[in-house]
Design a protein around this motif. Structure first.
Motif, PDB file in Angstrom:
ATOM      1  N   LEU A 107       0.818  -1.211   0.000  1.00  0.00           N
ATOM      2  CA  LEU A 107       0.000   0.000   0.000  1.00  0.00           C
ATOM      3  C   LEU A 107       0.859   1.270   0.000  1.00  0.00           C
ATOM      4  O   LEU A 107       1.935   1.289   0.580  1.00  0.00           O
ATOM      5  CB  LEU A 107      -0.922   0.014   1.228  1.00  0.00           C
ATOM      6  N   ARG A 108       0.377   2.315  -0.651  1.00  0.00           N
ATOM      7  CA  ARG A 108       0.962   3.657  -0.665  1.00  0.00           C
ATOM      8  C   ARG A 108       2.333   3.659  -1.359  1.00  0.00           C
ATOM      9  O   ARG A 108       2.399   3.352  -2.528  1.00  0.00           O
ATOM     10  CB  ARG A 108       1.020   4.239   0.753  1.00  0.00           C
ATOM     11  N   GLY A 109       3.400   4.015  -0.660  1.00  0.00           N
ATOM     12  CA  GLY A 109       4.735   3.956  -1.243  1.00  0.00           C
ATOM     13  C   GLY A 109       4.899   4.784  -2.502  1.00  0.00           C
ATOM     14  O   GLY A 109       4.673   5.997  -2.489  1.00  0.00           O
TER      15      GLY A 109
ATOM     16  N   LYS B  49      -7.764  17.645  -9.035  1.00  0.00           N
ATOM     17  CA  LYS B  49      -7.828  16.342  -9.700  1.00  0.00           C
ATOM     18  C   LYS B  49      -7.410  15.235  -8.735  1.00  0.00           C
ATOM     19  O   LYS B  49      -7.964  14.147  -8.754  1.00  0.00           O
ATOM     20  CB  LYS B  49      -6.940  16.308 -10.956  1.00  0.00           C
ATOM     21  N   HIS B  50      -6.437  15.515  -7.896  1.00  0.00           N
ATOM     22  CA  HIS B  50      -6.009  14.516  -6.909  1.00  0.00           C
ATOM     23  C   HIS B  50      -7.170  14.204  -5.954  1.00  0.00           C
ATOM     24  O   HIS B  50      -7.414  13.049  -5.621  1.00  0.00           O
ATOM     25  CB  HIS B  50      -4.787  15.048  -6.155  1.00  0.00           C
ATOM     26  N   ASN B  51      -7.920  15.215  -5.577  1.00  0.00           N
ATOM     27  CA  ASN B  51      -9.083  14.956  -4.718  1.00  0.00           C
ATOM     28  C   ASN B  51     -10.157  14.150  -5.435  1.00  0.00           C
ATOM     29  O   ASN B  51     -10.840  13.334  -4.823  1.00  0.00           O
ATOM     30  CB  ASN B  51      -9.669  16.266  -4.187  1.00  0.00           C
TER      31      ASN B  51
ATOM     32  N   HIS C  26       2.744  23.879   2.201  1.00  0.00           N
ATOM     33  CA  HIS C  26       2.957  22.451   2.426  1.00  0.00           C
ATOM     34  C   HIS C  26       3.997  21.875   1.466  1.00  0.00           C
ATOM     35  O   HIS C  26       4.835  21.062   1.851  1.00  0.00           O
ATOM     36  CB  HIS C  26       1.633  21.701   2.287  1.00  0.00           C
ATOM     37  N   TYR C  27       3.901  22.269   0.191  1.00  0.00           N
ATOM     38  CA  TYR C  27       4.822  21.731  -0.808  1.00  0.00           C
ATOM     39  C   TYR C  27       5.975  22.692  -1.109  1.00  0.00           C
ATOM     40  O   TYR C  27       6.676  22.516  -2.092  1.00  0.00           O
ATOM     41  CB  TYR C  27       4.065  21.361  -2.082  1.00  0.00           C
ATOM     42  N   GLY C  28       6.149  23.694  -0.261  1.00  0.00           N
ATOM     43  CA  GLY C  28       7.252  24.630  -0.442  1.00  0.00           C
ATOM     44  C   GLY C  28       8.536  24.074   0.164  1.00  0.00           C
ATOM     45  O   GLY C  28       8.505  23.193   1.022  1.00  0.00           O
TER      46      GLY C  28
ATOM     47  N   PRO D  50      -7.209   6.606   5.301  1.00  0.00           N
ATOM     48  CA  PRO D  50      -8.415   6.593   4.479  1.00  0.00           C
ATOM     49  C   PRO D  50      -8.452   7.754   3.496  1.00  0.00           C
ATOM     50  O   PRO D  50      -7.975   8.851   3.796  1.00  0.00           O
ATOM     51  CB  PRO D  50      -9.545   6.708   5.499  1.00  0.00           C
ATOM     52  N   LYS D  51      -8.987   7.478   2.314  1.00  0.00           N
ATOM     53  CA  LYS D  51      -9.111   8.518   1.282  1.00  0.00           C
ATOM     54  C   LYS D  51     -10.133   9.550   1.740  1.00  0.00           C
ATOM     55  O   LYS D  51     -11.251   9.189   2.101  1.00  0.00           O
ATOM     56  CB  LYS D  51      -9.623   7.908  -0.018  1.00  0.00           C
ATOM     57  N   ALA D  52      -9.743  10.789   1.730  1.00  0.00           N
ATOM     58  CA  ALA D  52     -10.652  11.850   2.155  1.00  0.00           C
ATOM     59  C   ALA D  52     -10.239  13.115   1.437  1.00  0.00           C
ATOM     60  O   ALA D  52      -9.095  13.238   1.009  1.00  0.00           O
ATOM     61  CB  ALA D  52     -10.549  12.047   3.656  1.00  0.00           C
TER      62      ALA D  52
HETATM   63  P1  FAD Z   1      -2.137   9.516  -2.243  1.00  0.00           P
HETATM   64  O1  FAD Z   1      -3.416   9.766  -2.957  1.00  0.00           O
HETATM   65  O2  FAD Z   1      -1.082   8.794  -2.983  1.00  0.00           O
HETATM   66  O3  FAD Z   1      -1.593  10.923  -1.760  1.00  0.00           O
HETATM   67  C1  FAD Z   1      -0.280  11.076  -1.233  1.00  0.00           C
HETATM   68  C2  FAD Z   1      -0.274  12.230  -0.264  1.00  0.00           C
HETATM   69  O4  FAD Z   1      -0.566  13.440  -0.945  1.00  0.00           O
HETATM   70  C3  FAD Z   1      -1.318  12.150   0.830  1.00  0.00           C
HETATM   71  O5  FAD Z   1      -0.855  11.361   1.889  1.00  0.00           O
HETATM   72  C4  FAD Z   1      -1.483  13.613   1.217  1.00  0.00           C
HETATM   73  O6  FAD Z   1      -0.435  14.010   2.072  1.00  0.00           O
HETATM   74  C5  FAD Z   1      -1.294  14.333  -0.102  1.00  0.00           C
HETATM   75  N1  FAD Z   1      -2.561  14.635  -0.771  1.00  0.00           N
HETATM   76  C6  FAD Z   1      -3.709  13.918  -0.770  1.00  0.00           C
HETATM   77  N2  FAD Z   1      -4.647  14.524  -1.518  1.00  0.00           N
HETATM   78  C7  FAD Z   1      -4.076  15.636  -2.027  1.00  0.00           C
HETATM   79  C8  FAD Z   1      -4.531  16.678  -2.874  1.00  0.00           C
HETATM   80  N3  FAD Z   1      -5.780  16.698  -3.347  1.00  0.00           N
HETATM   81  N4  FAD Z   1      -3.673  17.680  -3.198  1.00  0.00           N
HETATM   82  C9  FAD Z   1      -2.421  17.687  -2.719  1.00  0.00           C
HETATM   83  N5  FAD Z   1      -1.938  16.740  -1.906  1.00  0.00           N
HETATM   84  C10 FAD Z   1      -2.743  15.711  -1.567  1.00  0.00           C
HETATM   85  N6  FAD Z   1      -4.974   4.375  -8.089  1.00  0.00           N
HETATM   86  C11 FAD Z   1      -6.045   3.694  -8.553  1.00  0.00           C
HETATM   87  O7  FAD Z   1      -6.413   2.676  -7.959  1.00  0.00           O
HETATM   88  N7  FAD Z   1      -6.750   4.142  -9.637  1.00  0.00           N
HETATM   89  C12 FAD Z   1      -6.382   5.263 -10.320  1.00  0.00           C
HETATM   90  O8  FAD Z   1      -6.991   5.634 -11.302  1.00  0.00           O
HETATM   91  C13 FAD Z   1      -5.239   5.973  -9.879  1.00  0.00           C
HETATM   92  N8  FAD Z   1      -4.790   7.067 -10.550  1.00  0.00           N
HETATM   93  C14 FAD Z   1      -3.620   7.658 -10.166  1.00  0.00           C
HETATM   94  C15 FAD Z   1      -3.098   8.705 -10.924  1.00  0.00           C
HETATM   95  C16 FAD Z   1      -1.881   9.287 -10.593  1.00  0.00           C
HETATM   96  C17 FAD Z   1      -1.326  10.400 -11.449  1.00  0.00           C
HETATM   97  C18 FAD Z   1      -1.168   8.813  -9.465  1.00  0.00           C
HETATM   98  C19 FAD Z   1       0.164   9.422  -9.108  1.00  0.00           C
HETATM   99  C20 FAD Z   1      -1.677   7.782  -8.700  1.00  0.00           C
HETATM  100  C21 FAD Z   1      -2.898   7.180  -9.048  1.00  0.00           C
HETATM  101  N9  FAD Z   1      -3.427   6.127  -8.296  1.00  0.00           N
HETATM  102  C22 FAD Z   1      -4.550   5.483  -8.733  1.00  0.00           C
HETATM  103  C23 FAD Z   1      -2.831   5.762  -7.009  1.00  0.00           C
HETATM  104  C24 FAD Z   1      -3.593   6.438  -5.873  1.00  0.00           C
HETATM  105  O9  FAD Z   1      -3.967   7.762  -6.243  1.00  0.00           O
HETATM  106  C25 FAD Z   1      -2.776   6.582  -4.592  1.00  0.00           C
HETATM  107  O10 FAD Z   1      -1.522   7.133  -4.901  1.00  0.00           O
HETATM  108  C26 FAD Z   1      -2.558   5.298  -3.836  1.00  0.00           C
HETATM  109  O11 FAD Z   1      -3.803   4.677  -3.582  1.00  0.00           O
HETATM  110  C27 FAD Z   1      -1.860   5.570  -2.475  1.00  0.00           C
HETATM  111  O12 FAD Z   1      -2.690   6.413  -1.704  1.00  0.00           O
HETATM  112  P2  FAD Z   1      -2.186   7.270  -0.468  1.00  0.00           P
HETATM  113  O13 FAD Z   1      -3.055   6.956   0.687  1.00  0.00           O
HETATM  114  O14 FAD Z   1      -0.747   7.088  -0.239  1.00  0.00           O
HETATM  115  O15 FAD Z   1      -2.471   8.794  -0.877  1.00  0.00           O
END
Ligand code: FAD
Length: 524
Positions: free
Chosen positions: A376-378, A458-460, A512-514, A477-479
C-alpha cells in the motif's frame, strides 16, 4: 434516447440502479435506500444532478446504513420498472426501509426544498424511524443518552474511544458524526442533548456543539477543533491514533497483517514533507519504472527528457540529488540520438564516474508514504507528492525553466507530468484516468496558481473515486485533502456542505509543498 446518463457507476458515489437491480437492492436490504427516479432528458433532473452527486459523496460513509441511488426512467429497459414503482413525474424521491419483506414502491420524500442539507437531515430522520425489528445493523443507535450515562462511560474502560457529542435539541451534527464514523472501528459516538449548565460546566463546555472524548486508557477531555462543524469533528475522530478504517479484506488473509507487524514503523508528522519520500520516489522512477523498457526512442524519449528537465530545474531536495538530476538533464538535452538504451540512463543515475557530491539513494525508505502493508501507498504516494512539489516550485521560481524551451508556459509542468504518467506510469488504468481528466480541463489552466489548484482538485477527484477501494490503506483513508485538522482555514460550510476556501487552499499548498516544509529526517 441518446441523452447522456446523468450518473456513472463507479465514478459517482451514487448507486446506479436499473430494472435488473432495483428490486434486489431495495428489498430485504440490510441498509435503507433513498432512490431518485429521474429521466435523463428532464431539465430539472439535469440541473439537480450535481446536488445529488454531492449528497452521495457527502454521505458515502453512511452506505452500510443508508444509500443514495438513482434510476433513469428514460432508458427503454427501465420503463416497466418505473411504472411498477408508480413513478409519474421526475424527479421522484423514494425511501425504502431496511428489511422490507413485501414489494413496496417506497415512501415519498417530503421536504420544504431539495437542498442537500434538507435531504441529508431527512435521511437521518428516516433512519431514526426504523424500529428495533428492522434497524439497519450497521447503523449506530441514534437516540441521545442521558448526562448521567456519560459519567458511567468515563468510569468504564473497554479498550476503545468513546466520543460524546454535546448539542442542542434541534442539531443534526451529532447524528451526522455518528454516521460518518460507521466505517471506522475502535470508536463509539454518543450524543447528549440540552444538558444543563452545571453538567456542561463540569465538562468544561462553553458552547454547543462540543465533543468530549474518553480515550481507551481512561483519560478524557474536550477536543479542540477550530470550527464546531460536522466535518471538523468527524475528521478529528477519524484521525485518532487508535481509530482505524474497518478492513475490507476478507478474513483468511492474516499473513499480510503479520508482515505489517514485523515492519518497522517510522513516526512522522502529516503536516511535513519528507525528503526521504521524494528521493525514494525518484529512485523507483529512474531505476525501477524506466527499467521496464530496454530502450527509449522518439516521442517516449522526448517525454522523458521534458519530465527530467522539469524535475531537474524544480526539485527542491538536497544538493547531491539536484546535481545528479542536472547532469542527467544536460545529458538528455544534448543527445544527438533519437534512441538510447535504458542502460545508458542507469549508468548515469548510478554515477559510474563516481563524481563526489552527486548521488541518489538506491534504497527505499518511505516516511510520510509508509503503508500499513508493504503493497500500500509507497511509490504512487511519492509520485503525487513529487508532482505537487513541482507545480508549487514552478510558481515560486518563475524563472527556473528559462532556457529550456518550456519557459513562459503556465501548463508546462502539468503537461510534462501528464505525458510522463501516460507513457511511463506502471499503473495503466491510472494513466488513462489522468489523461481523461487532462483532456477535459487542463487546457483551461492559464497561470501557475491555477496549475497548482488544478492538480490539487484532480487529486481529490482520484481520492474520492478510490474511497473504499481495496488499494485504500485503512490507516490512511481517502478523504478530501487537506483535512480540517491540517488546514482549518481551507474549510467552510456552505448551505450545510463542507466547502473549500480556494484562496486558503492555495496558500496552504504553497506552504505544504514549499521547500521550507521539506525535512530530511530519515533521508539516507
Ligand atoms: P495519495 O493519494 O497517494 O496521496 C499522497 C499524499 O498526498 C497524501 O498522503 C497527502 O499528504 C497528499 N494529498 C492527498 N490529496 C491531495 C490533494 N488533493 N492535493 C495535494 N496533496 C494531496 N490508483 C487507482 O487505484 N486508480 C487510479 O486511477 C489511480 N490514478 C492515479 C493517478 C496518478 C497520477 C497517481 C500518481 C496515482 C494514481 N493512483 C490510482 C494511485 C492512488 O492515487 C494513490 O496514490 C494510492 O492509492 C496511495 O494512496 P495514499 O493513501 O498514499 O495517498
Amino acid at each position: 434516447g441518446g441523452a447522456a446518463r446523468l450518473y456513472r457507476a463507479g465514478e459517482d458515489a451514487v448507486w446506479v440502479l436499473d430494472s435488473g437491480s432495483v428490486r434486489g437492492a431495495t428489498a430485504n436490504s440490510s441498509a435503507a435506500w433513498l432512490v431518485q427516479f429521474y429521466s435523463s432528458w428532464c431539465g430539472h433532473c439535469i440541473g439537480y444532478a450535481p446536488t445529488w452527486r454531492a449528497l452521495a459523496r457527502d454521505v458515502q460513509d453512511w452506505a452500510a446504513a443508508i444509500r443514495v441511488a438513482a434510476l433513469d426512467c428514460a432508458e427503454d429497459s427501465n420503463r416497466e420498472v418505473c411504472q411498477a414503482y408508480d413513478v409519474h413525474y421526475y424527479p421522484t424521491f423514494r425511501y425504502f426501509r431496511a428489511f422490507t419483506r413485501d414489494f413496496t414502491a417506497g415512501e415519498n420524500f417530503k421536504g420544504p426544498d431539495r437542498e442537500l442539507q434538507t435531504v441529508r437531515q431527512a435521511m437521518v430522520d428516516f433512519l431514526q424511524n426504523h424500529t428495533d425489528a428492522n434497524w439497519p445493523p450497521a447503523c449506530p443507535a441514534l437516540d441521545p443518552i442521558r448526562p448521567g450515562d456519560v459519567l458511567s462511560l468515563i468510569d468504564r474502560r473497554d479498550g476503545h474511544c468513546v466520543a460524546i457529542m454535546l448539542e442542542s435539541g434541534g442539531s443534526y451534527v451529532g447524528r451526522e458524526v455518528m454516521l460518518d464514523l460507521i466505517p471506522y472501528e475502535n470508536i463509539a459516538v454518543k450524543r447528549v442533548l440540552d444538558a444543563d449548565q452545571a453538567f456542561l460546566e463540569k465538562l468544561g463546555v462553553s458552547s454547543l456543539p462540543s465533543c468530549y472524548l474518553i480515550h481507551p486508557n481512561g483519560s478524557h477531555g474536550l477536543i479542540d477543533v477550530a470550527k464546531p462543524l460536522r466535518s471538523f469533528f468527524s475528521s478529528y475522530l477519524k484521525s485518532l491514533p487508535h481509530v482505524r478504517k474497518k478492513s475490507l479484506l476478507l478474513p483468511g488473509k492474516p499473513s499480510a497483517e503479520e508482515k505489517a507487524e514485523a515492519m518497522e514503523w517510522r513516526e512522522f508528522d502529516r503536516s511535513k514533507l519528507y525528503t526521504a519520500d521524494l528521493e525514494s520516489g525518484l529512485h523507483c522512477l529512474l531505476r525501477v519504472e524506466l527499467a521496464a523498457r530496454s530502450a527509449l526512442a522518439g516521442a517516449e524519449l522526448r517525454t522523458l527528457t521534458d519530465f527530467i528537465t522539469v524535475v531537474a530545474k524544480l526539485f527542491p531536495g538536497r544538493p547531491p540529488v539536484r546535481r545528479l538530476l542536472e547532469m542527467l538533464q544536460e545529458w538528455l538535452a544534448s543527445l544527438p540520438l533519437d534512441r538510447i538504451p535504458y542502460n545508458a540512463v542507469l549508468d548515469l543515475v548510478d554515477n559510474k564516474m563516481r563524481i563526489s557530491g552527486i548521488f541518489l539513494t538506491n534504497q527505499i525508505r518511505w516516511v510520510g508514504c509508509q503503508g500499513s502493508r508493504p503493497e500500500l501507498r509507497g511509490y504512487s504516494c511519492s509520485l503525487w507528492k513529487l508532482f505537487h512539489t513541482l507545480t508549487v516550485q514552478a510558481g515560486a521560481r518563475p524563472d527556473a525553466l528559462d532556457g529550456t524551451g518550456l519557459e513562459g508556459d503556465p501548463q508546462a509542468v502539468l503537461q510534462a507530468i501528464r505525458r510522463y504518467v501516460r507513457t511511463f506510469f506502471g499503473c495503466k488504468a491510472c494513466g488513462e484516468h489522468f489523461e481523461q481528466m487532462a483532456q477535459e480541463s487542463l487546457g483551461s489552466v492559464k497561470t501557475s496558481d491555477q496549475a497548482i489548484l488544478w492538480l490539487w482538485e484532480k487529486h481529490n477527484l482520484v481520492n474520492s473515486r478510490l474511497a473504499g477501494h481495496p488499494s485504500e490503506d485503512p490507516r490512511f483513508p481517502k478523504a478530501p485533502w487537506p483535512t480540517p485538522d491540517l488546514c482549518p482555514a481551507c474549510h467552510e460550510e456552505t448551505r450545510g456542505l463542507d466547502s473549500w476556501n480556494e484562496d486558503q487552499v492555495l496558500l496552504f499548498l504553497k506552504r505544504h509543498y514549499g521547500s521550507s516544509n521539506l525535512v530530511h529526517t530519515h533521508a539516507a
